[in-house]
Design a protein around this motif. Structure first.
Motif, mmCIF file in Angstrom:
data_model
loop_
_atom_site.group_PDB
_atom_site.id
_atom_site.type_symbol
_atom_site.label_atom_id
_atom_site.label_comp_id
_atom_site.label_asym_id
_atom_site.label_seq_id
_atom_site.Cartn_x
_atom_site.Cartn_y
_atom_site.Cartn_z
ATOM 1 N N PHE A 131 0.820 -1.218 0.000
ATOM 2 C CA PHE A 131 0.000 0.000 0.000
ATOM 3 C C PHE A 131 0.854 1.269 0.000
ATOM 4 O O PHE A 131 0.451 2.288 -0.554
ATOM 5 C CB PHE A 131 -0.922 0.029 1.223
ATOM 6 N N GLY A 132 2.045 1.203 0.647
ATOM 7 C CA GLY A 132 2.873 2.398 0.734
ATOM 8 C C GLY A 132 2.049 3.549 1.281
ATOM 9 O O GLY A 132 1.355 3.402 2.281
ATOM 10 N N ASP A 133 2.089 4.676 0.595
ATOM 11 C CA ASP A 133 1.332 5.818 1.117
ATOM 12 C C ASP A 133 0.047 6.066 0.320
ATOM 13 O O ASP A 133 -0.444 7.192 0.242
ATOM 14 C CB ASP A 133 2.208 7.072 1.165
ATOM 15 N N ALA A 134 -0.487 5.003 -0.274
ATOM 16 C CA ALA A 134 -1.783 5.137 -0.960
ATOM 17 C C ALA A 134 -2.822 5.614 0.056
ATOM 18 O O ALA A 134 -2.821 5.171 1.200
ATOM 19 C CB ALA A 134 -2.212 3.800 -1.564
ATOM 20 N N PRO A 135 -3.685 6.544 -0.328
ATOM 21 C CA PRO A 135 -4.647 7.079 0.634
ATOM 22 C C PRO A 135 -5.631 6.014 1.129
ATOM 23 O O PRO A 135 -5.939 5.058 0.420
ATOM 24 C CB PRO A 135 -5.384 8.170 -0.151
ATOM 25 N N THR A 136 -6.104 6.206 2.333
ATOM 26 C CA THR A 136 -7.111 5.327 2.926
ATOM 27 C C THR A 136 -8.417 5.449 2.140
ATOM 28 O O THR A 136 -8.793 6.534 1.711
ATOM 29 C CB THR A 136 -7.346 5.754 4.389
ATOM 30 N N ASP A 137 -9.077 4.323 1.936
ATOM 31 C CA ASP A 137 -10.358 4.340 1.190
ATOM 32 C C ASP A 137 -11.235 3.194 1.684
ATOM 33 O O ASP A 137 -11.055 2.722 2.811
ATOM 34 C CB ASP A 137 -10.102 4.280 -0.322
ATOM 35 N N ALA A 138 -12.138 2.721 0.858
ATOM 36 C CA ALA A 138 -13.044 1.646 1.277
ATOM 37 C C ALA A 138 -12.289 0.358 1.580
ATOM 38 O O ALA A 138 -12.799 -0.526 2.273
ATOM 39 C CB ALA A 138 -14.103 1.397 0.208
ATOM 40 N N THR A 139 -11.072 0.225 1.057
ATOM 41 C CA THR A 139 -10.278 -0.984 1.303
ATOM 42 C C THR A 139 -10.181 -1.288 2.795
ATOM 43 O O THR A 139 -10.390 -2.425 3.226
ATOM 44 C CB THR A 139 -8.850 -0.803 0.740
ATOM 45 N N GLU A 140 -9.833 -0.262 3.568
ATOM 46 C CA GLU A 140 -9.646 -0.450 5.004
ATOM 47 C C GLU A 140 -10.975 -0.780 5.693
ATOM 48 O O GLU A 140 -11.013 -1.532 6.663
ATOM 49 C CB GLU A 140 -9.007 0.800 5.634
ATOM 50 N N GLU A 141 -12.067 -0.234 5.159
ATOM 51 C CA GLU A 141 -13.383 -0.578 5.719
ATOM 52 C C GLU A 141 -13.707 -2.050 5.439
ATOM 53 O O GLU A 141 -14.198 -2.774 6.301
ATOM 54 C CB GLU A 141 -14.463 0.325 5.121
ATOM 55 N N ASN A 142 -13.413 -2.455 4.214
ATOM 56 C CA ASN A 142 -13.670 -3.845 3.855
ATOM 57 C C ASN A 142 -12.836 -4.804 4.691
ATOM 58 O O ASN A 142 -13.278 -5.918 4.997
ATOM 59 C CB ASN A 142 -13.383 -4.071 2.367
ATOM 60 N N LEU A 143 -11.627 -4.390 5.046
ATOM 61 C CA LEU A 143 -10.784 -5.256 5.879
ATOM 62 C C LEU A 143 -11.434 -5.529 7.228
ATOM 63 O O LEU A 143 -11.351 -6.644 7.761
ATOM 64 C CB LEU A 143 -9.412 -4.617 6.096
ATOM 65 N N GLN A 144 -12.070 -4.510 7.785
ATOM 66 C CA GLN A 144 -12.782 -4.727 9.055
ATOM 67 C C GLN A 144 -13.923 -5.731 8.856
ATOM 68 O O GLN A 144 -14.074 -6.685 9.619
ATOM 69 C CB GLN A 144 -13.348 -3.405 9.580
ATOM 70 N N ALA A 145 -14.702 -5.495 7.808
ATOM 71 C CA ALA A 145 -15.845 -6.390 7.554
ATOM 72 C C ALA A 145 -15.372 -7.815 7.295
ATOM 73 O O ALA A 145 -15.981 -8.783 7.759
ATOM 74 C CB ALA A 145 -16.663 -5.872 6.377
#
Lengths: 541, 541
Positions: free
Chosen positions: B358-372
Motif C-alpha cells: 500500500f505504501g502511502d496510498a490514501p485510505t479508502d473503502a479498502t480499510e473498511e472492507n478489511l474490518q468487515a
C-alpha cells in the motif's frame, strides 16, 4: 441465376448494449460491402447479444430495438440478415431474424424451436414461431433458421421441401469440448440428407459463464465444407457462390483445434471478455507454487497481457520453500508483477482473538480455513486498493467435493478453471508449455504431488482419492448422471464412491457462492446443473 | 348423494426425499382416517417436493416414485389425491396428480399449464398435459387441477363445463407479501363465476429461497370460504361437505395475518427449515448493535430457540460504546449466547502485511472492507470449529446498491433479510417488539441513525439517500421495472436516481456470490431477477 458473395459476421456482441452492437454491425456490413458481399449474416439475437437473460423483460427493449433498426437502415446495397427480439402488437415476444435491404425490412422469421434445457431458458422469454421465411434474391432461394431450428429435423425438412437452396442459420451456440467438430459433422449429414446448403454464422466471445466459439462455416449440399472460420476469433468471412457449379467455392478452411488448444483458447477468450467488458484495468491472483494458480496465471497473461497481471505469493509456516521458488520463477518467466505477502501476522491476529472462544478445542480444518481466508482477504484488499479483478484459481474437481475454502481460495470475480477437472488442468499446463519456446510453467509445478500446504506435509491425496480416480467418479456422477450403485458397479471402491458423492451433494452451498467461470463441459455447475441446497435425495439407485 | 369429509394435508416435504415424504403422507392419511375423512388431498408434487429442480432429471426418479406409490398403497379406505412426477413410456415427464384408493390408481391428471416465468422453470422439466380428470365418488363429481391450472381461466372453465362440483387443487404456490389474501380473493371471484367449489391445498415450509405459506382453504361456489388454514403451519385440516345444503359447512377459518406478522412468520419458517433440514445444531451471527443484526437475531431465536443461537459482537476502533451495550442488552433480553471478539489484532495483522504494497496510498473503502472481512472470517472460524451455521444479516436495500462487503458482512449460509428493504426492517423490528411483554430489541437500536461503523462518525446516509427515498427508487427500478427516466419523472432527484441505478447494475457480481435468503417480494434477486453480470444495458429509457 447469379453468382454472389455472402459475408459471415462472426460477431461478439456486448450483451444489452444495442447501440454499440448495431454500430459494430454497421461497421462489419461496410467492411463486407468493400469486399463486394451481397449479403451479410449475423449471429442469433445480434442486436442485444446472447443470452441477455432478464434484460429481455425490460419494457424499453422494443424502443431500443427500433433504434438499432434505424442505425442499421443507413447502409445501402447489401442485404442484412440479423437477429433481434420481435415484440408483436399482440404482446408476444419472439427470438427473430430480420432480412433488411436499403433500410426496408423485407422479411421477419420467428424461431420455431426454443431450447429450454441445459443452459437454455428460451421459453422464459419467447413464444414459438410457426412459419418459415423463404426469399429469392439474385436468382437464388434462401431460407432462414435460428440455432436450435437446425437441430430439429422436421423444421429443416419443411424448409428443404420449399425448394430452398441455401439456409442462412443465425446461431448463438455455446462452446463445449468437441462441439465445433460435432456441429460440422452433424450438419454435414443433414445437408446431404436434405440437399440444402448451409451458411452457419455463430456468435463468438465470452459472456459470463458461457463461451461462444464462433467456428462459423459454409457447407454445400454435398456435405462438403466450403468455408470454415477459426474458433474464438471475431472477424468477417466471405463465401462465394458459383452459379455455374451450383455450389459455394472452396475458400479458407481453418481446421478445428485439437482438444487442449480448443479448451485453452476458450478459457483465454472467456477471461479476456469478462475482464475487459467489466472494465477492469487488470487482474490479480494468488500464486501458490501449485499447478492451478500456475495455469490460471498463464491463461490470464495470454488473455490480457502480462503487464496487466499481478501475482502474489502468500506464504505461511507450511509453505515449502520450493513453492516460493517456483512461483517466483513462473512470474519471472511470464513477466508479470510479483510480490510476496506473509500471512503469519494475520493468522496470529485471528488466533489471538479466537483464543478465548476456542480454548483447548483440538486443531482441525478451522485453522486451515483461516490461512485460506487470510489469503483471500489479502487479495481482495489489493484488488480494492488498486482496482484489479481477483481471479479465483480452483478447479472443477475441488469445487465438486468442496476441497476449497469459501471466502478463502474461492474469492474472486472469475474462476477460470471452474469447469476444468484436475486431470485436464495437468494436460492444459503441458499444452501451454508446449507452445512456447521455453516452458512458462516450471516443470516441478507439474510433477510435484498436489498439496494445499495448509498443514505440515499435507498432500491432496491424504484426503482425496488419486485425481484419475476422483475425476472418473465425478464425471460419471455429474456429467453422466450415473447413480452411486452404477458407479460402484463399474469397479470403483464402494467406500470411495460413497464419500465422493456425499461430498458433491454436501457442497452445493459452497458452489452456489463461488465465482462464475467459463463453461467447457456439457454439465457445468450452476446454470446447467441446478440443484437445491436443501436436498434430501439419497444416493444409491 | 352423500355428505363426506375431505382432509387437506398442508404438507411440508423434504425436497428429494421421496421415502420420508411418502412415510409422512401415510401418517397424515392415517390421521385423516381417524377423523373419518373420505378423501385426503396433498400439495403439488408432494412425493418429491417443490421445487426439486434438476433432481427431477436424475434417472432413478421413476423408480423412487414407484417405491413411494408402494408405500402409499398400504393404506385402505381413504382416497389419496397426491402429486408426483409421471414419466410415461413415450419418454414424456409430467407434473401430475394421482387418485389412489386401496392401493389402486384410479386416475392420473397431468398439469396443463406450466409456469416458466418469475421463479418457475417448469418447462425445463415437464410436458404439458391436455386432458381433464373427472371422477365421481360418494355421489359427488370431482375434478383435479394443479396450481397454475387454476389461474388459467379456460382450463377451469372446461372443468366446470364437465359439471364438476368440486375441483381439488394441488398447489405449491410460493409466498410473497399479500399473496395469501390475493389467492383467496381471486379464487372467490372464480368460484362464483364458474359455479364450482374449490379445495385448495398448498405446500408449506421453506425450501432454499422459496417460502410456501400453506394458507390452504375450501371455498364454496358462492365464493364463501368454508375453511381456511393458518399460514406457515404444517397440519391437517378437515372440511365437511353437507349433501343437503350442497355446500361445505363453515368450519375453522383462520384469517390471514397482517402484513408485518405475515412477513415475520415467513422469515421464521424459512430460517427454521433451512437450518434444520441442513442439519445444523444452531446458528451464529455477528451482532453489531444495528437494527439488521438485531432483527435477524430475533428471527433466529424465534425460529430455532434462543439456546441454539450464538451472537458475537466484534468491535473495532470505530465501534461506539452504545453499540456494544445495545448488542449485549439484546442478547440478554433474548437469552442467547453472547461473546465479544475484538478485531484490532486482526486488522493490524492485515495492515502489517499490506504495508509494503500500500505504501502511502490514501485510505479508502479498502480499510473498511478489511474490518468487515475480519469479522466475516471470525464468524466462519467459530462456525467451522463448533458447527453452527452463520446467518448473514444484510437487507435488500444494501444488497441492491452493494452497500455491503463481499466475504465480509455478506458471509453466511442463509441471508434472512435478503429480500427485505431497510424501511421494512424497521417495521418488522417494531412488530417483533410489539408481540412480547418487554421489547426484545432495545429501543435505541431502532431509533439510532443507521451506521456501518467502518470509519469515524460514519452514517449510512453519508453515502446513500435517506432509506425512504432509496427504497422507493429501488422498488420502482427492481419490482416495477421502471426506467431511469420514468423514475426521475416521478419527482426524485435525477442525480440520486442515476447513482442508485448505477449501483444496482454494478453490484450484480456481489449479489451473485451472496447467500440465498427467503423470497418475500414479487422480484427477489437471483432466481427471479436473472441479470447478466457483464451487461452493457444503459440506463435511461
Amino acid at each position: 441465376m447469379n453468382s454472389f458473395k455472402i459475408a459471415l459476421a462472426q460477431f461478439s456482441p456486448h450483451i444489452g448494449n444495442l447501440e454499440s452492437n448495431a454500430a459494430k454491425m454497421l461497421q462489419q456490413a461496410n467492411a463486407a460491402k468493400e469486399q463486394n458481399a451481397d449479403i451479410i449474416v449475423f449471429p442469433e439475437l445480434s442486436t442485444v447479444g446472447y443470452p441477455a437473460e432478464d434484460l429481455l423483460l425490460r419494457p424499453s427493449l422494443n424502443k431500443r430495438t427500433q433504434q438499432a433498426f434505424e442505425q442499421l437502415a443507413s447502409i445501402k446495397d447489401i442485404v442484412l440478415v440479423f437477429g433481434f427480439v420481435n415484440q408483436t402488437e399482440d404482446g408476444q415476444r419472439y427470438n427473430s431474424a430480420a432480412v433488411m435491404k436499403n433500410g426496408q425490412v423485407l422479411g421477419i422469421y420467428n424461431k420455431q424451436n426454443l431450447p429450454n434445457y441445459s443452459v437454455f431458458d428460451e421459453k422464459r422469454y419467447f413464444s414459438e414461431g410457426h412459419q418459415h421465411l423463404v426469399f429469392e434474391y439474385l436468382g437464388h432461394k434462401f431460407g432462414v433458421l435460428i440455432c436450435e431450428d437446425v437441430w430439429a429435423l422436421p423444421t429443416v425438412q419443411q424448409l428443404a421441401q420449399l425448394n430452398v437452396e441455401t439456409a442462412l442459420v443465425l446461431n448463438a451456440s455455446p462452446y463445449e469440448v468437441g462441439k465445433p467438430q460435432h456441429r460440422i459433422e452433424t450438419m454435414a449429414a443433414l445437408t446431404k440428407q436434405l440437399n440444402i446448403n448451409l451458411v452457419y454464422c455463430n456468435q463468438v466471445g465470452g459472456q459470463d459463464d458461457l463461451v461462444f466459439d464462433g467456428t462459423s462455416f459454409v457447407m454445400n449440399n454435398s456435405g462438403e465444407v466450403a468455408l470454415q472460420a477459426p474458433s474464438f476469433v471475431e472477424d468477417l468471412y466471405i463465401a462465394e457462390y458459383d452459379a455455374e457449379q451450383k455450389a459455394f467455392k472452396t475458400g479458407a478452411i481453418t481446421p478445428v483445434l485439437n482438444t487442449m488448444a480448443e479448451i485453452y483458447q476458450s478459457l483465454v477468450i472467456a477471461t479476456r471478455d469478462y475482464v475487459q467488458r467489466s472494465g477492469f484495468p487488470g487482474v490479480i491472483l494468488g500464486l501458490s507454487g501449485g499447478i492451478d494458480s500456475a495455469l490460471t496465471l498463464a491463461i490470464a497473461a495470454d488473455a490480457i497481457g502480462a503487464d496487466k497481471v499481478q501475482a502474489v505469493m502468500m506464504p505461511y509456516t507450511y509453505t515449502a520453500q520450493i513453492s516460493v521458488e517456483d512461483a517466483a520463477e513462473q512470474a519471472k518467466n511470464m513477466g508479470v508483477t510479483f510480490g510476496i505477502a506473509e500471512i503469519n501476522p494475520i493468522v496470529n491476529g485471528f488466533m489471538q482473538t479466537l483464543f478465548p472462544f476456542f480454548g483447548d478445542a483440538p486443531t482441525d480444518a478451522t485453522e486451515e480455513n483461516l490461512q485460506a481466508r487470510s489469503r483471500g482477504t489479502l487479495l481482495m484488499a489489493l484488488s480494492n486498493k488498486f482496482g484489479n479483478l481477483v481471479l479465483s484459481t480452483g478447479n472443477k474437481s475441488e469445487l465438486s467435493v468442496g476441497y476449497c475454502t469459501l471466502y478463502g481460495d474461492m474469492v474472486g470475480g472469475f474462476a477460470v478453471l471452474k469447469d476444468v477437472y484436475k486431470t485436464i488442468v495437468f494436460e492444459l499446463a503441458k499444452y501451454r508449455n508446449s507452445i512456447s519456446e521455453t516452458p512458462v510453467i516450471p516443470e516441478r509445478v507439474i510433477t510435484r504431488p498436489p498439496s494445499a500446504e495448509l498443514r505440515p506435509d499435507q498432500k491432496d491425496q491424504d484426503s482425496l482419492p488419486e485425481y484419475e480416480v476422483l475425476d472418473a467418479i465425478l464425471y460419471a456422477y455429474i456429467e453422466e448422471d450415473m447413480s452411486q450403485d452404477d458407479i460402484i458397479a463399474k469397479g470403483f471402491d464402494a467406500e470411495v464412491v460413497k464419500k465422493v458423492i456425499r461430498l458433491v451433494d454436501l457442497n452445493e452451498y459452497k458452489r452456489r457462492q463461488g465465482a462464475i467461470g467459463p463453461r467447457i463441459s456439457s454439465r457445468a455447475f450452476s446454470r446447467e446443473r441446478r440443484y437445491p441446497i436443501v436436498n434430501g435425495w439419497k444416493p444409491g439407485i
